[in-house]
Write a protein that holds these residues in place. Structure first.
Motif, PDB file in Angstrom:
ATOM      1  N   MET A   1       7.023   2.521   4.142  1.00  0.00           N
ATOM      2  CA  MET A   1       7.853   3.715   4.142  1.00  0.00           C
ATOM      3  C   MET A   1       7.435   4.635   3.014  1.00  0.00           C
ATOM      4  O   MET A   1       6.667   4.270   2.160  1.00  0.00           O
ATOM      5  N   ASP A 151       9.798  -5.983   0.452  1.00  0.00           N
ATOM      6  CA  ASP A 151       9.218  -5.025   1.402  1.00  0.00           C
ATOM      7  C   ASP A 151       8.648  -5.762   2.613  1.00  0.00           C
ATOM      8  O   ASP A 151       7.481  -6.162   2.617  1.00  0.00           O
ATOM      9  N   GLU A 184       3.929  -1.254  10.212  1.00  0.00           N
ATOM     10  CA  GLU A 184       4.687  -0.125   9.649  1.00  0.00           C
ATOM     11  C   GLU A 184       3.884   0.507   8.526  1.00  0.00           C
ATOM     12  O   GLU A 184       3.880   1.717   8.340  1.00  0.00           O
ATOM     13  N   GLU A 185       3.231  -0.359   7.759  1.00  0.00           N
ATOM     14  CA  GLU A 185       2.545   0.100   6.550  1.00  0.00           C
ATOM     15  C   GLU A 185       1.296   0.930   6.890  1.00  0.00           C
ATOM     16  O   GLU A 185       0.670   0.727   7.928  1.00  0.00           O
ATOM     17  N   TRP A 304       7.818  -1.753  -6.296  1.00  0.00           N
ATOM     18  CA  TRP A 304       7.437  -1.413  -4.923  1.00  0.00           C
ATOM     19  C   TRP A 304       5.906  -1.352  -4.781  1.00  0.00           C
ATOM     20  O   TRP A 304       5.227  -0.715  -5.591  1.00  0.00           O
ATOM     21  N   HIS A 305       5.388  -1.982  -3.739  1.00  0.00           N
ATOM     22  CA  HIS A 305       3.941  -2.002  -3.470  1.00  0.00           C
ATOM     23  C   HIS A 305       3.138  -2.449  -4.689  1.00  0.00           C
ATOM     24  O   HIS A 305       2.081  -1.902  -4.992  1.00  0.00           O
TER      25      HIS A 305
HETATM   26 ZN   LIG Z   1       5.832  -1.063   2.105  1.00  0.00          ZN
END
Ligand SMILES: [Zn+2]
Length: 342
Positions: A1, A151, A184-185, A304-305
């Protein structure tokens, strides 16, 4: 996202606070909260009365699922670990009505296999509510130890526990379809994870869920979908679900009402963001959609990530809050007749 735009409103709000510090008029409110960051102040749809017990959700079991998914290691599309997680999810859905939506995606890294898994739980009412979560891990980070505990891991586990709650007799409400969507990624670096952007997220992501939206539009299923609820990054021990300005306003109001009925409202909608996520293909097709996402994962979203997205940052309590709130949202939707248009 991806966050398309950080809220300018919050910036201006911060500026207001600073300037107010020099304002000696004590009778003036220090901070004016703009209506747009108080979604619960927007016109509420007609809501049914609060009735029935809070929804059942086993948060300890959901947390165990997160640990088991993460234990496979990184699971980017096309990898051996990805296949193991596919098998793991399907093993947990044995005996359920499952559809495997398998196709090959044309990506900037060539053709890659994509595998959406859909589990259908029938209801007595005409119409479908989708609950979706992606389960792949970030592709550009495939050479690292990135396991996406929050995630992709947290929300995939959440859906497995939903399946446990839904299995058995038809529910007295809409049918619920659980969707573990894939790819999704982004495939090329999109500017996250400390990597320089090679391609915008919008042009190179959401492969699996877009395929499903197109397919369901073509075969007429889409018309029967009353709402699309998305879970993404829902396990952070410090849970702050964003108010997403891409999501459908009346549905966000129902989500906030559900959280309030359960006493969880302090975990919802403290700030507004514009989130690009798996709900976009459904929003584009006029399906009311809401994204349950916490984009405040560590200070300034620092986990995140990154390889720091690990199980120790998560809490079963957070999974329980999101799980119960999603189920309560559906209980409210079941009793809203008719549902507002998009
Ligand atoms: Zn992600």
């Amino acid at each position: 996202m991806k966050i398309v735009s950080l809220p300018i409103l919050l910036f201006s709000l911060a500026f207001t606070v600073v300037s107010c510090d020099h304002d000696k008029d004590a009778n003036q409110p220090k901070v004016q909260i703009p209506a747009s960051i108080a979604p619960f102040a927007t016109p509420k749809p007609q809501l049914p009365p609060d009735s029935g017990p809070p929804p059942a959700f086993d948060s300890a079991r959901a947390m165990q699922y997160v640990k088991e998914i993460v234990a496979f290691g990184p699971r980017p599309i096309g990898s051996a670990n990805h296949k193991k997680v596919e098998d793991y999810l399907l093993a947990h859905l044995k005996g359920d009505e499952v559809e495997n939506d398998v196709f090959t995606a044309d990506t900037p890294e060539g053709k890659l296999p994509v595998h959406n898994i859909v589990a259908r739980f029938p209801g007595t009412k005409d119409g479908i509510i989708i609950i979706a979560s992606h389960y792949d891990t970030n592709y550009p980070l495939r050479g690292t130890s990135f396991v996406g505990a929050n995630d992709g891991g947290s929300s995939s586990a959440l859906l497995l526990e939903f399946a446990n709650q839904l299995r058995g007799k038809p529910r007295p409400g809409y049918s619920i379809w659980l969707v573990w969507d894939d790819a999704e990624e982004a495939i090329k670096p999109d500017g996250s994870g400390g990597l320089r952007q090679e391609m915008p997220f919008e042009k190179d992501s959401l492969y699996g869920i877009t395929h499903l939206a197109e397919k369901w539009q073509a075969d007429g299923t889409l018309k029967r979908i009353r709402a699309f609820l998305l879970a993404d990054m829902v396990g952070d021990a410090d849970l702050n679900i964003e108010h997403d300005s891409n999501s459908t306003p009346w549905l966000e109001a129902v989500v906030y009402e559900a959280a309030t009925r359960l006493g969880y409202q302090s975990h919802f909608f403290a700030r507004t963001m514009t989130v690009s996520d798996d709900h976009l293909p459904f929003l584009k097709r006029e399906v009311p959609s809401a994204d349950f996402i916490d984009f405040d994962y560590g200070y300034n979203d620092v986990f995140w990530h990154t390889t720091q997205d690990t199980v120790d940052k998560l809490s079963p309590k957070s999974l329980g809050i999101v799980g119960a709130t999603m189920l309560e949202t559906i209980n409210i939707l079941d009793k809203m007749d008719p549902l507002p248009p998009k």
